[in-house]
Motif scaffolding. Structure first.
Motif, PDB file in Angstrom:
ATOM      1  N   LEU A 225      37.209  43.421  25.889  1.00 57.11           N
ATOM      2  CA  LEU A 225      37.739  42.823  27.200  1.00 57.11           C
ATOM      3  C   LEU A 225      36.518  42.665  28.176  1.00 57.11           C
ATOM      4  O   LEU A 225      36.455  41.824  29.087  1.00 57.11           O
ATOM      5  N   ALA A 226      35.875  43.826  28.354  1.00 62.17           N
ATOM      6  CA  ALA A 226      34.735  43.668  29.245  1.00 62.17           C
ATOM      7  C   ALA A 226      33.593  42.884  29.028  1.00 62.17           C
ATOM      8  O   ALA A 226      33.276  42.126  30.173  1.00 62.17           O
ATOM      9  N   GLY A 227      33.479  42.248  27.851  1.00 61.93           N
ATOM     10  CA  GLY A 227      32.811  41.367  27.423  1.00 61.93           C
ATOM     11  C   GLY A 227      33.288  40.033  27.824  1.00 61.93           C
ATOM     12  O   GLY A 227      32.686  39.083  28.466  1.00 61.93           O
ATOM     13  N   PHE A 228      34.572  39.853  27.615  1.00 65.79           N
ATOM     14  CA  PHE A 228      34.973  38.699  28.102  1.00 65.79           C
ATOM     15  C   PHE A 228      35.116  38.330  29.543  1.00 65.79           C
ATOM     16  O   PHE A 228      34.813  37.251  30.099  1.00 65.79           O
ATOM     17  N   PHE A 229      35.452  39.610  30.290  1.00 66.54           N
ATOM     18  CA  PHE A 229      35.272  39.455  31.747  1.00 66.54           C
ATOM     19  C   PHE A 229      34.116  39.221  32.310  1.00 66.54           C
ATOM     20  O   PHE A 229      33.794  38.150  33.126  1.00 66.54           O
ATOM     21  N   GLU A 230      33.009  39.531  31.575  1.00 61.43           N
ATOM     22  CA  GLU A 230      31.589  39.479  32.035  1.00 61.43           C
ATOM     23  C   GLU A 230      31.442  37.838  31.864  1.00 61.43           C
ATOM     24  O   GLU A 230      30.727  37.073  32.843  1.00 61.43           O
ATOM     25  N   ARG A 231      31.820  37.143  30.638  1.00 59.66           N
ATOM     26  CA  ARG A 231      31.451  35.714  30.460  1.00 59.66           C
ATOM     27  C   ARG A 231      32.297  34.854  31.617  1.00 59.66           C
ATOM     28  O   ARG A 231      32.016  33.848  32.064  1.00 59.66           O
ATOM     29  N   VAL A 232      33.574  35.242  31.482  1.00 54.90           N
ATOM     30  CA  VAL A 232      34.487  34.792  32.722  1.00 54.90           C
ATOM     31  C   VAL A 232      33.789  34.501  34.018  1.00 54.90           C
ATOM     32  O   VAL A 232      33.611  33.525  34.635  1.00 54.90           O
ATOM     33  N   LEU A 233      33.490  35.677  34.465  1.00 54.81           N
ATOM     34  CA  LEU A 233      32.747  35.806  35.913  1.00 54.81           C
ATOM     35  C   LEU A 233      31.491  35.019  35.952  1.00 54.81           C
ATOM     36  O   LEU A 233      31.172  34.410  37.063  1.00 54.81           O
ATOM     37  N   GLN A 234      30.615  35.096  35.058  1.00 52.58           N
ATOM     38  CA  GLN A 234      29.538  34.404  34.873  1.00 52.58           C
ATOM     39  C   GLN A 234      29.638  32.821  34.804  1.00 52.58           C
ATOM     40  O   GLN A 234      28.985  32.103  35.510  1.00 52.58           O
ATOM     41  N   ASN A 235      30.753  32.456  34.140  1.00 49.71           N
ATOM     42  CA  ASN A 235      30.970  31.056  33.975  1.00 49.71           C
ATOM     43  C   ASN A 235      31.595  30.380  35.260  1.00 49.71           C
ATOM     44  O   ASN A 235      31.460  29.192  35.554  1.00 49.71           O
ATOM     45  N   GLY A 236      32.256  31.244  36.177  1.00 48.83           N
ATOM     46  CA  GLY A 236      32.686  30.940  37.282  1.00 48.83           C
ATOM     47  C   GLY A 236      31.898  31.082  38.435  1.00 48.83           C
ATOM     48  O   GLY A 236      32.308  31.205  39.653  1.00 48.83           O
ATOM     49  N   ASP A 237      30.773  31.794  38.404  1.00 47.03           N
ATOM     50  CA  ASP A 237      29.657  32.246  39.394  1.00 47.03           C
ATOM     51  C   ASP A 237      30.525  33.380  40.213  1.00 47.03           C
ATOM     52  O   ASP A 237      30.043  33.280  41.252  1.00 47.03           O
ATOM     53  N   GLY A 238      31.479  33.995  39.789  1.00 50.70           N
ATOM     54  CA  GLY A 238      32.058  35.025  40.325  1.00 50.70           C
ATOM     55  C   GLY A 238      32.920  34.578  41.530  1.00 50.70           C
ATOM     56  O   GLY A 238      33.124  35.327  42.360  1.00 50.70           O
ATOM     57  N   ASP A 239      33.246  33.294  41.383  1.00 52.42           N
ATOM     58  CA  ASP A 239      34.369  32.817  42.325  1.00 52.42           C
ATOM     59  C   ASP A 239      35.541  33.538  42.514  1.00 52.42           C
ATOM     60  O   ASP A 239      35.940  34.217  41.505  1.00 52.42           O
ATOM     61  N   ARG A 240      36.382  33.116  43.336  1.00 47.76           N
ATOM     62  CA  ARG A 240      37.773  33.765  43.430  1.00 47.76           C
ATOM     63  C   ARG A 240      38.757  33.442  42.336  1.00 47.76           C
ATOM     64  O   ARG A 240      39.419  34.525  41.791  1.00 47.76           O
ATOM     65  N   PRO A 241      38.806  32.421  41.987  1.00 47.02           N
ATOM     66  CA  PRO A 241      39.628  32.058  40.743  1.00 47.02           C
ATOM     67  C   PRO A 241      39.261  32.965  39.291  1.00 47.02           C
ATOM     68  O   PRO A 241      40.124  33.366  38.761  1.00 47.02           O
ATOM     69  N   SER A 242      37.959  33.045  39.270  1.00 46.98           N
ATOM     70  CA  SER A 242      37.553  33.927  38.071  1.00 46.98           C
ATOM     71  C   SER A 242      37.668  35.292  38.163  1.00 46.98           C
ATOM     72  O   SER A 242      38.247  35.977  37.144  1.00 46.98           O
ATOM     73  N   ARG A 243      37.663  35.706  39.333  1.00 47.96           N
ATOM     74  CA  ARG A 243      37.967  37.141  39.472  1.00 47.96           C
ATOM     75  C   ARG A 243      39.436  37.460  39.488  1.00 47.96           C
ATOM     76  O   ARG A 243      39.816  38.403  38.816  1.00 47.96           O
ATOM     77  N   LEU A 244      40.167  36.538  40.111  1.00 45.19           N
ATOM     78  CA  LEU A 244      41.776  36.657  39.916  1.00 45.19           C
ATOM     79  C   LEU A 244      42.223  36.552  38.413  1.00 45.19           C
ATOM     80  O   LEU A 244      43.253  37.279  38.033  1.00 45.19           O
ATOM     81  N   ARG A 245      41.391  35.561  37.935  1.00 47.08           N
ATOM     82  CA  ARG A 245      41.762  35.668  36.371  1.00 47.08           C
ATOM     83  C   ARG A 245      41.677  36.942  35.535  1.00 47.08           C
ATOM     84  O   ARG A 245      42.568  37.483  34.941  1.00 47.08           O
ATOM     85  N   CYS A 246      40.710  37.642  35.887  1.00 53.81           N
ATOM     86  CA  CYS A 246      40.154  38.776  35.023  1.00 53.81           C
ATOM     87  C   CYS A 246      41.275  39.801  35.527  1.00 53.81           C
ATOM     88  O   CYS A 246      41.769  40.448  34.605  1.00 53.81           O
ATOM     89  N   LEU A 247      41.525  39.989  36.881  1.00 53.03           N
ATOM     90  CA  LEU A 247      42.453  40.930  37.454  1.00 53.03           C
ATOM     91  C   LEU A 247      43.981  40.769  36.726  1.00 53.03           C
ATOM     92  O   LEU A 247      44.601  41.639  36.447  1.00 53.03           O
ATOM     93  N   SER A 248      44.415  39.525  36.643  1.00 54.32           N
ATOM     94  CA  SER A 248      45.536  39.221  36.120  1.00 54.32           C
ATOM     95  C   SER A 248      45.933  39.511  34.706  1.00 54.32           C
ATOM     96  O   SER A 248      46.763  39.977  34.317  1.00 54.32           O
ATOM     97  N   LEU A 249      44.741  39.270  33.804  1.00 51.95           N
ATOM     98  CA  LEU A 249      44.673  39.560  32.528  1.00 51.95           C
ATOM     99  C   LEU A 249      44.817  41.231  32.370  1.00 51.95           C
ATOM    100  O   LEU A 249      45.396  41.747  31.613  1.00 51.95           O
TER     101      LEU A 249
END
Length: 480
Positions: free
Chosen positions: A445-469
């Motif tokens: 899960l940490a690895g997936f979050f790492e990729r999600v945040l990098q893919n979204g440049d750490g924007d708000r939607p990417s952070r919210l998605r990680c927290l939601s999951l």
């Protein structure tokens, strides 16, 4: 499903085995998008000889991929890690592009949940239980459609089929047995009344010659003498192929030639084992099995292979005596059969009915397999492949079989949440070492979050998605 005929492009410029593992995707795309023109960008070295075995598609080399840029496409799927492939995917106009896609500035982002998950398991695959053939397709093919696919059973051996292929090479030296093992194995096969045939490509000519010399008996050595077409043809007359994880292994499985895969070195049978049901995998009973890259001075998983015991297993399979393998034991290893799980996805079933993968006789699945099954269930739930009940059942199974580990799992999730919150407050985007800060238990899960945040440049939607999951998973653990 698209309603009108159009165009789909699949980019797969990796090795031979990767191309063959793309064939199921091509079959499924033809069903999901009937009437669409299907083009595959691939290396001509492999695409040309294998074209007669491929599902219907037009093949184009990467050097000519730019010719596709002037046309409109309905879907682009990039399965390659090469920068040139990402650039091509970015140049092709399509409403949906999956996998690595480079924009005009050269920035690469990954499209598709499953392709992003696949990127997250690079050097982080300890608990991955999804096969590459299915990860190629899960963004566009429902699991139910995969489950409905009926693969022909491989040809079984019998009294009249005594020749056994022995593939001597692999893409990395650590993935193949030693020359000494091969020589002794050949002698053992011959002693059991079988006829071993050494196989390999141009790069294995010396290996084959040395194995034949050390065997000390007359042996057919075809290393370097067969092209891919010829290998596929000769395989129709051989009872079995004994092989490490190689492109020819996937060619054999695709063409119905039964495989005994010696899954050693930096390779995971869960990811790249023979895909069709009815093949066999011999893998080490070691905590580091299925690694991405060996961190030891030498791959000790190769050293314990016993030629006599492996030859016993191969002889039973070559003679079609599968039912007599239930009591087979290769010390330090476990024998499994490729099959389908209850969702219809790839799975490995222990041949001995009194053993579970990596576990004790009549006991629970070992911790690593339990954690792997949990993450498979969780990510399938996250991405809509199935409902939350499957994930809840896997979590309950972990708690019942390994209560201390389940407690550590909950605490580790809390630590992951704290790290996400801290990075959000600081406005930082995780670097490539983010996942490694956490225990392997929660690293998927940490690895997936790492990729999600990098893919979204750490924007708000990417952070919210990680927290939601993370919140969904935490709530799953609190269900009555």
């Amino acid at each position: 499903m698209a309603s009108e005929a159009g165009s789909i492009v699949v980019i797969q410029t990796q090795r031979m085995g990767d191309l063959i593992l793309t064939y199921p995707l091509l079959l499924w795309l033809a069903r999901e998008y009937p009437g669409h023109a299907l083009t595959v960008v691939a290396e001509p070295t492999f695409a040309g000889p294998l074209a007669p075995l491929s599902p219907p598609a037009a093949y184009v080399p990467l050097a000519r991929g730019g010719e596709l840029a002037g046309r409109g496409h309905d879907l682009v799927v990039n399965l390659s890690i090469r920068p040139e492939a990402a650039r091509l995917a970015g140049e092709l106009a399509a409403p949906r592009r999956l996998g690595p896609v480079a924009d005009a500035a050269g920035v690469v982002r990954v499209g598709g949940d499953w392709q992003l998950y696949r990127a997250s398991v690079v050097h982080n695959n300890r608990h991955n239980r999804f096969h590459w053939a299915e990860l190629n397709a899960l963004d566009v093919v429902p699991v139910a459609d995969m489950a409905r696919t009926v693969w022909p059973a491989p040809r079984t051996g019998g009294p009249g089929r005594r020749r056994v292929g022995v593939f001597v090479g692999a893409s990395e030296p650590d993935k193949r047995p030693s020359v000494d093992f091969t020589a002794r194995f050949v002698r053992e096969l011959a002693g059991r009344g079988l006829v071993p045939v050494l196989l390999g490509g141009p790069g294995e000519v010396e290996l084959g010659a040395e194995a034949a010399r050390r065997a000390g008996i007359p042996v057919t050595n075809l290393c370097g003498r067969l092209g891919l077409k010829e290998l596929a043809v000769i395989g129709q007359d051989l009872a079995l192929l004994v092989t490490p994880d190689t492109g020819p292994m996937h060619l054999a499985a695709w063409t119905g030639w039964r495989v005994l895969n010696l899954s050693i070195g930096p390779v995971s049978a869960h990811e790249t084992g023979p895909y069709q049901p009815g093949h066999f995998v011999l893998r080490p009973r070691m905590s580091c099995r299925g690694c991405w890259a060996c961190v030891r001075e030498r791959p000790v998983c190769r050293a314990g292979l016993d030629p006599a015991r492996v030859a016993y297993v191969a002889a039973r399979l070559a003679r079609g005596e599968d039912c007599r393998l239930a009591g087979a034991r290769v010390p330090g290893y476990e024998l499994l059969r490729s099959a389908r799980d209850d969702a219809g996805l790839y799975g490995l079933v222990p041949v001995s009915p009194d053993h579970r993968p990596g576990g004790r006789p009549d006991g629970p699945c070992d911790a690593r397999e339990a954690v792997g099954g949990l993450w498979q269930a969780v990510f399938g739930w996250f991405f809509g492949a199935w409902g939350e009940d499957r994930a809840a059942l896997a979590l309950a199974g972990l708690a019942a079989g390994h209560p201390a580990l389940a407690g550590r799992f909950s605490r580790s999730l809390a630590g992951l949440g704290a790290a996400l919150g801290r990075d959000a407050r600081q406005g930082s985007v995780p670097d490539t070492g983010f996942a490694r800060r956490f225990a392997p238990l929660v690293r998927p899960l940490a690895g997936f979050f790492e990729r999600v945040l990098q893919n979204g440049d750490g924007d708000r939607p990417s952070r919210l998605r990680c927290l939601s999951l993370l919140a969904r998973l935490a709530a799953l653990g609190s269900r009555p």
